[in-house]
Write a protein that holds these residues in place. Structure first.
Motif, PDB file in Angstrom:
ATOM      1  N   ALA A 195       0.835  -1.207   0.000  1.00 28.25           N
ATOM      2  CA  ALA A 195       0.000   0.000   0.000  1.00 28.25           C
ATOM      3  C   ALA A 195       0.869   1.255   0.000  1.00 28.25           C
ATOM      4  N   MET A 196       1.927   1.259   0.813  1.00 26.50           N
ATOM      5  CA  MET A 196       2.794   2.447   0.894  1.00 26.50           C
ATOM      6  C   MET A 196       3.575   2.664  -0.397  1.00 26.50           C
ATOM      7  N   LEU A 197       4.098   1.576  -0.984  1.00 31.67           N
ATOM      8  CA  LEU A 197       4.827   1.716  -2.242  1.00 31.67           C
ATOM      9  C   LEU A 197       3.892   2.179  -3.358  1.00 31.67           C
ATOM     10  N   THR A 198       2.685   1.644  -3.383  1.00 34.81           N
ATOM     11  CA  THR A 198       1.705   2.071  -4.388  1.00 34.81           C
ATOM     12  C   THR A 198       1.411   3.555  -4.253  1.00 34.81           C
ATOM     13  N   TRP A 199       1.257   4.027  -3.015  1.00 34.17           N
ATOM     14  CA  TRP A 199       0.964   5.453  -2.796  1.00 34.17           C
ATOM     15  C   TRP A 199       2.120   6.327  -3.280  1.00 34.17           C
ATOM     16  N   VAL A 200       3.357   5.917  -2.993  1.00 34.67           N
ATOM     17  CA  VAL A 200       4.525   6.675  -3.458  1.00 34.67           C
ATOM     18  C   VAL A 200       4.550   6.727  -4.981  1.00 34.67           C
TER      19      VAL A 200
END
Length: 294
Positions: A195-200
């Motif tokens: 989720a965090m990598l996708t947001w970045v």
């Protein structure tokens, strides 16, 4: 067949390549890590199970948080849905066979629920090292060689022969390598880092703070930093910087864009800072890189 590049969904890191040979959801190919467009195999995941056998050199593979060093003769099982990448850190010219197979192909439907699905869903079974010195490992490696030949030659009834060898592979893994145990916390960690990598990847061109990244994973700032350090060995903001530089490399190949245009397009608010960070990461200025590539 050698495989030098594959498409990745930049938002969620899922590989977009369709792995099919004839009627089977399978692909088998050779990869030379240093020949990949990025110079390494970037972080990604896919629904297929992946089996690797190193033919030459050595490399460091990362699966979720774990780093595994493989040398010639070693292999690796990577489970479905697990984030992974590979680097030839010592420039050994590492070449490996890569077999990608959708899980349901390993066993008939009647056996899949009992002997495949629990292991695919087991969150503590992200990978298995297939040590080339073990007899059971050599049996798996031999099956991979047979499958590679069948994919290349497509001899009569090759799909049946491939299926027979996949059953051999799965039996060896079941008997010697797998432990079935579901750990909910491992699944949560895997989903949060994705989720965090996708947001970045969706917001890299905008101003990004540590609070923003942590919020996208619904965790605290300190826990966010621990996730990135364990998984990628960088801080969250270092990852943002690295990703921005990677995106800038693609834009620098477009001659009509100035260095300043590229800098602002990937999220830098200062051309000089972009040049400085690019040089630190790539060993040359953006202009020198552009001239070399063009």
């Amino acid at each position: 067949m050698k495989f030098k590049q594959f498409l990745i969904n930049e938002q969620n890191l899922k590989e977009l390549t369709k792995h099919y040979t004839g009627a089977l959801p399978i692909a088998c190919y050779e990869t030379t890590i240093l020949e990949h467009a990025s110079g390494y195999i970037p972080l990604h995941w896919h629904d297929e199970i992946q089996l690797i056998y190193v033919l030459k050199g050595e490399a460091v593979f990362q699966v979720n948080e774990e780093k595994i060093k493989l040398r010639s003769g070693d292999g690796l099982f990577i489970n479905s849905g697990c984030l992974h990448m590979a680097e030839d850190l010592k420039k050994t010219g590492c070449v490996y066979i890569c077999l990608n197979v959708l899980p349901h192909l390993f066993l008939p439907q009647e056996l899949y629920t009992t002997y495949v699905l629990p292991y695919v869903q087991s969150t503590n079974l992200s990978y298995v090292l297939i040590d080339g010195s073990k007899e059971w490992s050599r049996a798996i490696q031999q099956a991979l060689f047979v499958i590679r030949k069948l994919v290349q030659t497509k001899e009569p009834l090759f799909e049946i022969e491939i299926t027979a060898n996949l059953i051999k592979v799965w039996k060896q893994l079941l008997v010697h390598a797998f432990q079935k145990r579901y750990v909910y916390t491992e699944e949560v960690k895997n989903q949060r880092i994705k989720a965090m990598l996708t947001w970045v990847h969706m917001n890299y061109s905008e101003k990004i703070t540590l609070d923003d990244i942590a919020a996208s994973g619904q965790i605290s700032r300190s826990e966010c930093c621990r996730y990135f350090k364990r998984m990628l060995d960088v801080t969250p903001l270092q990852y943002v910087m690295k990703y921005r530089i990677q995106k800038s490399i693609l834009l620098l190949k477009q001659e009509e864009k100035s260095i300043t245009d590229v800098a602002f397009e990937v999220g830098f608010n200062s051309t000089s800072y972009f040049i400085d960070q690019f040089k630190k990461m790539m060993g040359m200025t953006p202009l020198a890189y552009r001239k070399g590539k063009l």
